[in-house]
Motif scaffolding. Structure first.
Motif, PDB file in Angstrom:
ATOM      1  N   ASN A 141       0.805  -1.023  -0.033  1.00 29.33           N
ATOM      2  CA  ASN A 141       0.262  -0.046  -0.084  1.00 29.33           C
ATOM      3  C   ASN A 141       0.800   1.183   0.224  1.00 29.33           C
ATOM      4  N   GLN A 142       2.060   1.289   0.848  1.00 32.03           N
ATOM      5  CA  GLN A 142       2.863   2.304   0.860  1.00 32.03           C
ATOM      6  C   GLN A 142       3.553   2.674  -0.602  1.00 32.03           C
ATOM      7  N   ASP A 143       3.842   1.574  -1.302  1.00 30.48           N
ATOM      8  CA  ASP A 143       4.683   1.781  -2.644  1.00 30.48           C
ATOM      9  C   ASP A 143       3.683   2.536  -3.650  1.00 30.48           C
ATOM     10  N   GLN A 144       2.560   1.824  -3.558  1.00 28.16           N
ATOM     11  CA  GLN A 144       1.225   2.380  -4.332  1.00 28.16           C
ATOM     12  C   GLN A 144       0.959   3.966  -4.088  1.00 28.16           C
ATOM     13  N   SER A 145       1.297   4.407  -3.068  1.00 22.23           N
ATOM     14  CA  SER A 145       0.961   5.791  -2.830  1.00 22.23           C
ATOM     15  C   SER A 145       2.300   6.606  -3.015  1.00 22.23           C
ATOM     16  N   GLN A 146       3.422   6.169  -3.350  1.00 19.91           N
ATOM     17  CA  GLN A 146       4.626   6.996  -3.254  1.00 19.91           C
ATOM     18  C   GLN A 146       4.542   7.318  -4.988  1.00 19.91           C
ATOM     19  N   SER A 147       5.417   8.523  -5.117  1.00 18.42           N
ATOM     20  CA  SER A 147       5.486   9.107  -6.748  1.00 18.42           C
ATOM     21  C   SER A 147       6.347   7.900  -7.306  1.00 18.42           C
ATOM     22  N   GLN A 148       6.033   7.902  -8.649  1.00 16.36           N
ATOM     23  CA  GLN A 148       6.577   6.914  -9.621  1.00 16.36           C
ATOM     24  C   GLN A 148       8.182   7.247  -9.647  1.00 16.36           C
ATOM     25  N   ASN A 149       8.565   8.534  -9.358  1.00 22.76           N
ATOM     26  CA  ASN A 149       9.978   8.735  -9.569  1.00 22.76           C
ATOM     27  C   ASN A 149      10.521   8.518  -8.178  1.00 22.76           C
ATOM     28  N   GLN A 150      10.254   8.039  -7.108  1.00 19.72           N
ATOM     29  CA  GLN A 150      10.630   7.629  -5.827  1.00 19.72           C
ATOM     30  C   GLN A 150      10.893   6.037  -5.794  1.00 19.72           C
ATOM     31  N   PRO A 151      12.211   5.617  -5.547  1.00 20.15           N
ATOM     32  CA  PRO A 151      12.553   4.246  -5.593  1.00 20.15           C
ATOM     33  C   PRO A 151      11.735   3.668  -4.607  1.00 20.15           C
ATOM     34  N   THR A 152      11.251   2.458  -4.808  1.00 21.95           N
ATOM     35  CA  THR A 152      10.278   1.598  -3.839  1.00 21.95           C
ATOM     36  C   THR A 152      11.329   0.588  -3.007  1.00 21.95           C
ATOM     37  N   HIS A 153      12.565   0.580  -3.237  1.00 23.48           N
ATOM     38  CA  HIS A 153      13.287  -0.469  -2.538  1.00 23.48           C
ATOM     39  C   HIS A 153      13.651  -0.043  -1.085  1.00 23.48           C
ATOM     40  N   ALA A 154      13.305   0.994  -0.435  1.00 21.51           N
ATOM     41  CA  ALA A 154      13.855   1.307   0.591  1.00 21.51           C
ATOM     42  C   ALA A 154      13.583   0.102   1.698  1.00 21.51           C
ATOM     43  N   SER A 155      12.062  -0.260   1.633  1.00 21.02           N
ATOM     44  CA  SER A 155      11.329  -1.267   2.620  1.00 21.02           C
ATOM     45  C   SER A 155      12.023  -2.460   2.526  1.00 21.02           C
ATOM     46  N   ALA A 156      12.614  -2.855   1.430  1.00 23.29           N
ATOM     47  CA  ALA A 156      13.190  -4.118   1.134  1.00 23.29           C
ATOM     48  C   ALA A 156      14.648  -4.328   1.669  1.00 23.29           C
ATOM     49  N   THR A 157      15.073  -3.106   2.084  1.00 26.20           N
ATOM     50  CA  THR A 157      16.562  -3.160   2.506  1.00 26.20           C
ATOM     51  C   THR A 157      16.613  -2.336   3.737  1.00 26.20           C
ATOM     52  N   PRO A 158      15.724  -2.323   4.775  1.00 23.43           N
ATOM     53  CA  PRO A 158      15.554  -1.157   5.902  1.00 23.43           C
ATOM     54  C   PRO A 158      16.751  -1.341   6.733  1.00 23.43           C
ATOM     55  N   THR A 159      17.453  -2.380   7.003  1.00 21.72           N
ATOM     56  CA  THR A 159      18.561  -2.582   7.911  1.00 21.72           C
ATOM     57  C   THR A 159      19.695  -2.127   7.338  1.00 21.72           C
ATOM     58  N   GLU A 160      19.869  -1.975   5.969  1.00 20.90           N
ATOM     59  CA  GLU A 160      21.005  -1.640   5.106  1.00 20.90           C
ATOM     60  C   GLU A 160      22.289  -2.539   5.505  1.00 20.90           C
ATOM     61  N   ILE A 161      22.008  -3.759   5.903  1.00 17.27           N
ATOM     62  CA  ILE A 161      22.812  -4.781   6.388  1.00 17.27           C
ATOM     63  C   ILE A 161      23.340  -5.608   5.088  1.00 17.27           C
ATOM     64  N   THR A 162      24.422  -6.003   4.801  1.00 12.82           N
ATOM     65  CA  THR A 162      24.789  -6.936   3.545  1.00 12.82           C
ATOM     66  C   THR A 162      25.493  -8.085   4.257  1.00 12.82           C
ATOM     67  N   VAL A 163      25.012  -9.443   3.970  1.00 14.18           N
ATOM     68  CA  VAL A 163      25.676 -10.272   4.352  1.00 14.18           C
ATOM     69  C   VAL A 163      26.283 -11.265   3.147  1.00 14.18           C
ATOM     70  N   GLY A 164      27.473 -11.089   3.090  1.00 15.67           N
ATOM     71  CA  GLY A 164      28.434 -11.956   1.959  1.00 15.67           C
ATOM     72  C   GLY A 164      27.916 -11.164   0.704  1.00 15.67           C
ATOM     73  N   ARG A 165      27.620 -11.983  -0.364  1.00 13.65           N
ATOM     74  CA  ARG A 165      27.071 -11.269  -1.633  1.00 13.65           C
ATOM     75  C   ARG A 165      25.451 -11.228  -1.577  1.00 13.65           C
ATOM     76  N   TRP A 166      24.959 -10.462  -0.767  1.00 12.01           N
ATOM     77  CA  TRP A 166      23.573 -10.233  -0.556  1.00 12.01           C
ATOM     78  C   TRP A 166      22.754 -11.602  -0.318  1.00 12.01           C
ATOM     79  N   GLY A 167      23.506 -12.237   0.638  1.00  8.24           N
ATOM     80  CA  GLY A 167      23.018 -13.316   1.161  1.00  8.24           C
ATOM     81  C   GLY A 167      22.303 -13.291   2.511  1.00  8.24           C
TER      82      GLY A 167
END
Length: 351
Positions: free
Chosen positions: A305-331
């Motif tokens: 629902n949040q992504d649907q309300s965002q502007s099309q110009n804004q990236p929608t990946h923020a909530s997919a990587t909220p911690t900014e942690i990277t394990v190995g090669r994105w594992g």
């Protein structure tokens, strides 16, 4: 805000009744950026750490005198977030790109020794009261605290992680350490978590297919192959990707406690306790993302629902990587605990 996992695309037990005997639960943590305090379960938040207790350090000899400064990493994230949040001409300006380049430079610490004690980074703290699938700790401990060394430089190959897990009784902590030591530099930005509050949600889960009985696993494989052949034969480009047991029906992506480990990157490996040889259970999964292109069916309804309300110009990946942690090669990092001896050393694997 709560997070709600969408219903699975189909009733997998109706399709494969034998799975009912293997049904389990896991608690998705759903970390999202926020301002947790020491009394809350969190990722990257402040730890309930006694002021008179030494902070965990890495003592293994490895290069630690050159890297990125944590303050620069956080500043870079702020610049990018502000740039993409602009309604007009979103994205970094030339000036911001120059600043990001400067913030991305590695720095050297004069006189740093490979054997200097290196403060570990507080990765997560988890209270049992918040997480129904968090395993019991030793001696009535109710709080699990997780730390890691901010360099991939351990083990025989010098590419392994170094974790430190600490169980404690939260009610015994008196004066809290308010300014814990921090590393001056880190090996990469993926070691520095963004402070996140948790939105725990218990969901049903099933084991990795390769660990199911051979006959049941073969039936699942045949079903998936039939769906793939049907999709290939379809001339309709709008046909969705075929369902998969691994990515749609069994093990959710993202940070979670309890349940079953995924072995999608390697063959399943026995995880037996090195102290008593008992088969270990999954304690915690630390994931580089909450979902991706292959596991989008697990994306919480609130984030859709949040992504649907965002502007099309804004990236929608923020909530997919909220911690900014990277394990190995994105594992993902799976941490295992001994069910018969919670105080026995933990083990882990990266998938």
């Amino acid at each position: 805000m709560t997070r709600t996992t969408p219903p699975r695309p189909l009733d997998v037990e109706a399709l494969f009744p034998g799975l009912a005997a293997f049904r389990g639960t896991t608690t998705r943590l759903h970390p999202r950026p926020g301002r947790p305090d020491v009394s809350a379960s969190s990722v990257g938040g402040p730890m309930l750490w006694p002021a008179d207790e030494p902070w965990p350090v890495c003592g293994e000899a490895h290069g630690r005198g050159r890297g990125l400064r944590p303050a620069d990493i956080r500043r870079s994230r702020q610049v990018l977030a502000s740039a993409w949040a602009r309604e007009q001409a979103p994205g970094p300006t030339d000036e911001e790109r120059k600043l990001l380049g400067e913030l991305g430079r590695k720095h050297r610490i004069p006189g740093a020794s490979e054997t200097d004690p290196l403060p570990m980074i507080g990765l997560a703290q988890l209270y049992r009261r918040d997480l129904p699938d968090l395993a019991a700790g030793p001696d009535d401990c109710d709080l699990l605290q997780v730390f890691w060394c901010p360099f991939n430089a351990h083990g025989p190959g010098r590419y392994d992680l170094e974790l430190h897990l600490r169980w404690r009784r939260s009610w015994e902590v008196g004066e809290v350490l308010t300014a814990p030591p921090q590393p001056l530099v880190v090996g990469s930005d993926g070691f520095v978590p963004e402070p996140c509050v948790l939105h725990p949600e218990q969901v049903v889960t099933y084991p990795f297919a390769g660990l199911l009985p051979e006959e049941l696993c073969a039936r699942i494989d045949a079903w998936e192959e039939a769906l793939e052949e049907e999709a290939e034969e379809s001339a309709d480009e709008s046909t969705p990707e075929p369902l998969g047991y691994q990515y749609d029906l069994s093990i959710p992506p993202g940070w979670r406690v309890g349940g079953f480990a995924s072995w999608h990157a390697t063959d399943p490996s026995p995880m037996d306790c090195l102290t008593c040889t008992a088969p270990m259970h999954l304690l915690l999964t630390i994931d580089s993302s909450e979902w991706d292109g292959g596991s989008g069916s697990w994306k919480p309804l609130e984030d859709q629902n949040q992504d649907q309300s965002q502007s099309q110009n804004q990236p929608t990946h923020a909530s997919a990587t909220p911690t900014e942690i990277t394990v190995g090669r994105w594992g993902e990092l799976n941490v295992f605990a001994c069910p018969t001896g919670p105080g026995h050393p933990h083990r882990w694997s990266i998938q």
